[in-house]
Design a protein around this motif. Sequence first.
Motif, short mmCIF file in Angstrom:
data_model
loop_
_atom_site.label_atom_id
_atom_site.label_comp_id
_atom_site.label_asym_id
_atom_site.label_seq_id
_atom_site.Cartn_x
_atom_site.Cartn_y
_atom_site.Cartn_z
N UNK A 113 18.63 -3.05 -0.27
CA UNK A 113 18.09 -3.09 -1.63
C UNK A 113 17.23 -4.34 -1.88
N UNK A 114 16.17 -4.51 -1.08
CA UNK A 114 15.34 -5.71 -1.20
C UNK A 114 14.50 -5.78 -2.47
N UNK A 115 14.44 -4.69 -3.24
CA UNK A 115 13.61 -4.68 -4.45
C UNK A 115 14.42 -4.97 -5.72
N UNK A 116 15.70 -5.28 -5.55
CA UNK A 116 16.55 -5.58 -6.70
C UNK A 116 15.94 -6.70 -7.53
N UNK A 117 15.90 -6.51 -8.83
CA UNK A 117 15.44 -7.51 -9.81
C UNK A 117 13.94 -7.76 -9.80
N UNK A 118 13.18 -6.94 -9.07
CA UNK A 118 11.73 -7.11 -9.06
C UNK A 118 11.09 -6.25 -10.14
N UNK A 119 10.09 -6.81 -10.82
CA UNK A 119 9.34 -6.02 -11.78
C UNK A 119 8.33 -5.17 -11.01
N UNK A 120 7.55 -4.38 -11.72
CA UNK A 120 6.63 -3.45 -11.03
C UNK A 120 5.60 -4.20 -10.18
N UNK A 121 5.12 -5.35 -10.65
CA UNK A 121 4.17 -6.13 -9.85
C UNK A 121 4.85 -6.66 -8.59
N UNK A 122 6.08 -7.15 -8.73
CA UNK A 122 6.82 -7.64 -7.57
C UNK A 122 7.09 -6.54 -6.57
N UNK A 123 7.44 -5.35 -7.06
CA UNK A 123 7.66 -4.20 -6.16
C UNK A 123 6.39 -3.84 -5.41
N UNK A 124 5.27 -3.87 -6.11
CA UNK A 124 3.99 -3.54 -5.49
C UNK A 124 3.64 -4.55 -4.39
N UNK A 125 3.84 -5.82 -4.68
CA UNK A 125 3.58 -6.86 -3.67
C UNK A 125 4.54 -6.72 -2.50
N UNK A 126 5.82 -6.43 -2.78
CA UNK A 126 6.81 -6.25 -1.72
C UNK A 126 6.42 -5.07 -0.83
N UNK A 127 5.97 -3.99 -1.43
CA UNK A 127 5.53 -2.83 -0.66
C UNK A 127 4.41 -3.23 0.30
N UNK A 128 3.45 -3.98 -0.18
CA UNK A 128 2.32 -4.43 0.65
C UNK A 128 2.81 -5.31 1.80
N UNK A 129 3.70 -6.25 1.50
CA UNK A 129 4.25 -7.14 2.53
C UNK A 129 5.01 -6.33 3.57
N UNK A 130 5.85 -5.40 3.13
CA UNK A 130 6.64 -4.59 4.06
C UNK A 130 5.75 -3.71 4.93
N UNK A 131 4.70 -3.15 4.35
CA UNK A 131 3.78 -2.33 5.15
C UNK A 131 3.08 -3.18 6.20
N UNK A 132 2.78 -4.42 5.86
CA UNK A 132 2.17 -5.34 6.81
C UNK A 132 3.13 -5.62 7.97
N UNK A 133 4.41 -5.81 7.66
CA UNK A 133 5.42 -6.08 8.68
C UNK A 133 5.59 -4.89 9.62
N UNK A 134 5.43 -3.68 9.09
CA UNK A 134 5.59 -2.47 9.90
C UNK A 134 4.55 -2.33 11.00
N UNK A 135 3.50 -3.13 10.95
CA UNK A 135 2.51 -3.10 12.03
C UNK A 135 3.09 -3.61 13.35
N UNK A 136 4.11 -4.48 13.26
CA UNK A 136 4.64 -5.09 14.48
C UNK A 136 6.15 -4.95 14.66
N UNK A 137 6.85 -4.47 13.66
CA UNK A 137 8.32 -4.36 13.73
C UNK A 137 8.77 -3.09 13.03
N UNK A 138 10.05 -2.82 13.16
CA UNK A 138 10.66 -1.68 12.46
C UNK A 138 11.51 -2.19 11.31
N UNK A 139 11.69 -1.33 10.32
CA UNK A 139 12.50 -1.68 9.15
C UNK A 139 13.45 -0.52 8.88
N UNK A 140 14.70 -0.86 8.65
CA UNK A 140 15.63 0.10 8.04
C UNK A 140 15.97 -0.50 6.70
N UNK A 141 15.63 0.23 5.66
CA UNK A 141 15.80 -0.27 4.30
C UNK A 141 16.58 0.74 3.48
#
Length: 164
Positions: A113-141
């Motif tokens: 639950x990495x998006x806990x307490x994030x507002x919509x802007x924070x969620x959007x930024x988190x999505x972008x960061x996580x998508x960037x990470x997926x270029x080189x690693x895997x994520x189970x979220x």
Amino acid sequence: MNGSGKTTLLKSILQHDKFKDQFKFPSSKSPKLSYLGHDLGLYTTLSLEENLEYFRGIAGDCRPEDQIISWLKDFRLWHRRKDPVSSFSRGMKQKAALVRALLPNVDLYLLDEPLTALDSEGESKARSVLENVLDSSSIIMVTHDPNFTLKAKSRLLELGENSK
């Protein structure tokens, strides 16, 4: 859904020595993992900068400094990096913890639950960061939001013989 075993699944993977024959990653014999759970794993008396420096020292192989700076700026934490984490709002702590968890270069990030307490802007930024990470690693979220998706290239995670 509460009580369905999401956190238990992540903790089982985290304690992968019990399941080491089930998970295989191309980059290493024993996968390197990073975990973000409900406990954010930050030292609240330290500044954000001190926290990241501490965890960088433990992890060894970390993402480039310019990438971390970019994430801190995206999350609007750059100007607060020298402040103690105890002075942060809950959402700021969550974003700081996400950066802390994504700091090391690992095979698999386990995010509870990495998006806990994030507002919509924070969620959007988190999505972008996580998508960037997926270029080189895997994520189970795990998340309570069934509509949350990430855009990523498809990759196959090879499971061991015992998982068939």
